[in-house]
Design a protein around this motif. Structure first.
Motif, mmCIF file in Angstrom:
data_model
loop_
_atom_site.group_PDB
_atom_site.id
_atom_site.type_symbol
_atom_site.label_atom_id
_atom_site.label_comp_id
_atom_site.label_asym_id
_atom_site.label_seq_id
_atom_site.Cartn_x
_atom_site.Cartn_y
_atom_site.Cartn_z
ATOM 1 N N MET A 182 16.223 -19.005 20.662
ATOM 2 C CA MET A 182 15.196 -17.872 20.648
ATOM 3 C C MET A 182 14.373 -18.437 19.560
ATOM 4 O O MET A 182 13.056 -18.460 19.492
ATOM 5 C CB MET A 182 15.879 -16.630 20.557
ATOM 6 C CG MET A 182 14.806 -15.453 20.136
ATOM 7 S SD MET A 182 14.102 -15.251 22.133
ATOM 8 C CE MET A 182 12.904 -13.871 21.710
ATOM 9 N N ALA A 183 15.079 -18.726 18.239
ATOM 10 C CA ALA A 183 14.347 -19.044 16.996
ATOM 11 C C ALA A 183 13.645 -20.418 17.340
ATOM 12 O O ALA A 183 12.324 -20.224 16.987
ATOM 13 C CB ALA A 183 15.305 -19.252 15.797
ATOM 14 N N LYS A 184 14.004 -21.348 18.129
ATOM 15 C CA LYS A 184 13.413 -22.459 18.239
ATOM 16 C C LYS A 184 12.055 -22.265 19.116
ATOM 17 O O LYS A 184 11.105 -22.591 18.978
ATOM 18 C CB LYS A 184 14.344 -23.420 18.985
ATOM 19 C CG LYS A 184 13.763 -24.618 19.574
ATOM 20 C CD LYS A 184 14.950 -25.651 19.994
ATOM 21 C CE LYS A 184 14.335 -26.951 20.453
ATOM 22 N NZ LYS A 184 13.944 -26.796 21.881
ATOM 23 N N ARG A 185 12.202 -21.495 20.284
ATOM 24 C CA ARG A 185 11.061 -21.128 21.018
ATOM 25 C C ARG A 185 9.964 -20.507 20.408
ATOM 26 O O ARG A 185 8.835 -20.461 20.684
ATOM 27 C CB ARG A 185 11.634 -20.511 22.302
ATOM 28 C CG ARG A 185 12.478 -21.350 23.253
ATOM 29 C CD ARG A 185 12.355 -21.060 24.786
ATOM 30 N NE ARG A 185 13.401 -19.723 24.509
ATOM 31 C CZ ARG A 185 13.315 -18.671 25.168
ATOM 32 N NH1 ARG A 185 12.277 -18.430 26.131
ATOM 33 N NH2 ARG A 185 14.352 -17.807 25.061
ATOM 34 N N LEU A 186 10.358 -19.455 19.484
ATOM 35 C CA LEU A 186 9.501 -18.642 18.732
ATOM 36 C C LEU A 186 8.717 -19.683 17.897
ATOM 37 O O LEU A 186 7.347 -19.546 17.665
ATOM 38 C CB LEU A 186 10.067 -17.424 17.735
ATOM 39 C CG LEU A 186 10.651 -16.256 18.889
ATOM 40 C CD1 LEU A 186 11.303 -15.424 17.888
ATOM 41 C CD2 LEU A 186 9.195 -15.587 19.204
ATOM 42 N N SER A 187 9.441 -20.357 17.046
ATOM 43 C CA SER A 187 8.772 -21.481 16.361
ATOM 44 C C SER A 187 7.952 -22.295 16.848
ATOM 45 O O SER A 187 6.535 -22.678 16.757
ATOM 46 C CB SER A 187 9.761 -22.290 15.722
ATOM 47 O OG SER A 187 9.271 -23.402 14.911
ATOM 48 N N ARG A 237 15.887 -27.901 11.474
ATOM 49 C CA ARG A 237 15.604 -28.165 12.892
ATOM 50 C C ARG A 237 14.678 -27.330 13.661
ATOM 51 O O ARG A 237 14.365 -27.709 14.563
ATOM 52 C CB ARG A 237 17.298 -27.732 13.701
ATOM 53 C CG ARG A 237 18.177 -28.402 13.264
ATOM 54 C CD ARG A 237 19.362 -27.897 13.439
ATOM 55 N NE ARG A 237 19.971 -27.993 14.910
ATOM 56 C CZ ARG A 237 21.049 -27.530 15.538
ATOM 57 N NH1 ARG A 237 21.614 -26.528 14.801
ATOM 58 N NH2 ARG A 237 21.327 -27.650 16.750
ATOM 59 N N ILE A 238 14.032 -26.502 12.897
ATOM 60 C CA ILE A 238 12.788 -25.845 13.610
ATOM 61 C C ILE A 238 11.636 -25.880 12.618
ATOM 62 O O ILE A 238 11.862 -26.176 11.400
ATOM 63 C CB ILE A 238 12.916 -24.335 14.005
ATOM 64 C CG1 ILE A 238 13.474 -23.607 12.727
ATOM 65 C CG2 ILE A 238 14.151 -24.370 14.980
ATOM 66 C CD1 ILE A 238 13.399 -22.116 13.019
#
Ligand SMILES: Cc1cc2nc3c(=O)[nH]c(=O)nc-3n(C[C@H](O)[C@H](O)[C@H](O)COP(=O)(O)O)c2cc1C
Length: 329
Positions: A182-187, A237-238
């Protein structure tokens, strides 16, 4: 000692930001936070409910809204809590930007992508240097699927990003089944910063009155552990900046968050407990911790204990959980 850092492209003199709280409800409060050393201030939130009330469609919306939306409104603070409607909010931002030399970050708090999103642009026009979105959604509707809950965050983020050019942070809930993804996709969807984590309202029950007890409680140092874990996992990583939120009581928690990989650390409870002047104590103690270990700058400590850089990355994984349980005696 060079305590400077960057958050969502903003240059900050130190890593401590005043988190959204009643301390920013007046211009005097905002100036006191700056004088006490805050590197930036996240304003108290402008709630979707306040905006809707101002637009005189709030009652209508409650009548016609879906169950999930109407129920989620029960979890907000009473609408009258904050005396400020959208106009007063925007005025306060204008005055704050004029009266201070640090970034002022507007805060919008809501759950739909209609109506209140317009205020993102108005907050930008009022001079805010960035915007934080607190998407405080409690999916009480048992028919709602995980994808639908997640999509709500992306819809709001994309609607806001389409209207403003200032950096946008999302204050994130820890309650996703795949928080890292979720964090990766929001970024990837354009969030410039992620604030880990929102302190979700969790009501208690008053056994004498047999009522739901909904008073706001202040955080404790134990609460850093969940944000600490995820900041350590996400570091490096993001693309989005990482802001730590929750549980800071002293410089120790700030140092831990920085070691895990936070770009900045936000504080509310500790300032509500000891007063905004306590920022200076936090800054002095942070500097002392760094000097005692011969660090010259904040950048040298950032992420040193992240999962990526840790000598033992397993410490952040399930294998360590088993060891911890086995070591308990
Ligand atoms: C009295 C009080 C009011 C708050 N009001 C807001 C708010 O308006 N918007 C928001 O996003 N967070 C709000 N918060 C949450 C804080 O910004 C912060 O995320 C949370 O308290 C965790 O940080 P802490 O452990 O330093 O207190 C509030 C917290 C407290 C204690």
């Amino acid at each position: 000692m060079d305590l400077s850092t960057r958050y969502m492209g903003l240059a900050l003199k130190n890593p401590i930001i005043a988190s959204s709280s009643p301390l920013s409800e007046t211009l005097d409060g905002i100036k006191l936070l700056e004088d006490s050393g805050a590197a930036a201030i996240v304003m108290f939130s402008l709630f979707e409910e306040h905006i809707r009330r101002e637009n005189e469609s709030f009652e209508e919306l409650l009548d016609s809204g879906t169950d999930s939306f109407a129920e989620s409104l029960n979890y907000f603070p009473p609408v009258d809590r904050t005396p400020k409607g959208p106009e007063q909010y925007l005025n306060l931002i204008r005055k704050a930007v004029e009266a201070t030399d640090i970034p002022i970050i507007g805060s919008l708090n809501g759950v739909t992508n209609e109506g209140w999103i317009d205020y993102a642009e108005q907050i930008q026009d009022a001079g805010a240097h960035a915007l934080e979105l607190n998407i405080y959604f409690i999916p009480t509707d048992l028919e709602l699927l995980p994808d639908q809950v997640e999509q709500r965050y992306f819809d709001i983020l994309c609607a806001v990003k389409a209207t403003v050019s200032i950096p946008v942070a999302i204050k994130l809930s820890p309650f996703f089944s795949a928080i890292g993804n979720m964090a990766k996709r929001l970024s990837e969807a354009g969030a410039d910063g992620l604030v880990l984590f929102n302190r979700f309202y969790q009501p208690d029950i008053d056994l004498n009155l047999l009522q739901v007890d909904s008073h706001a409680s202040l955080s404790t140092a134990e609460e850093i552990r969940l944000p600490l874990l995820w900041i350590a996992i996400l570091y490096g990583r993001i693309k989005a900046s990482l802001a730590a939120s929750r549980g800071v009581q002293s410089a120790d928690e700030i140092v831990k968050y920085l070691l895990a990989g936070a770009d900045i650390v936000t504080v509310a409870s500790v300032l509500l407990k000891h007063g905004p002047q306590y920022l200076q104590v936090l800054l002095d103690d942070l500097e002392q911790w760094l000097s005692a270990r011969n660090y010259q700058s904040l950048e040298e400590v950032k992420g040193v204990m992240s999962r990526q850089n840790a000598v033992n990355p397993g410490a952040f994984e399930r294998v360590n959980y088993i060891k911890v349980l086995e070591s308990f005696s």
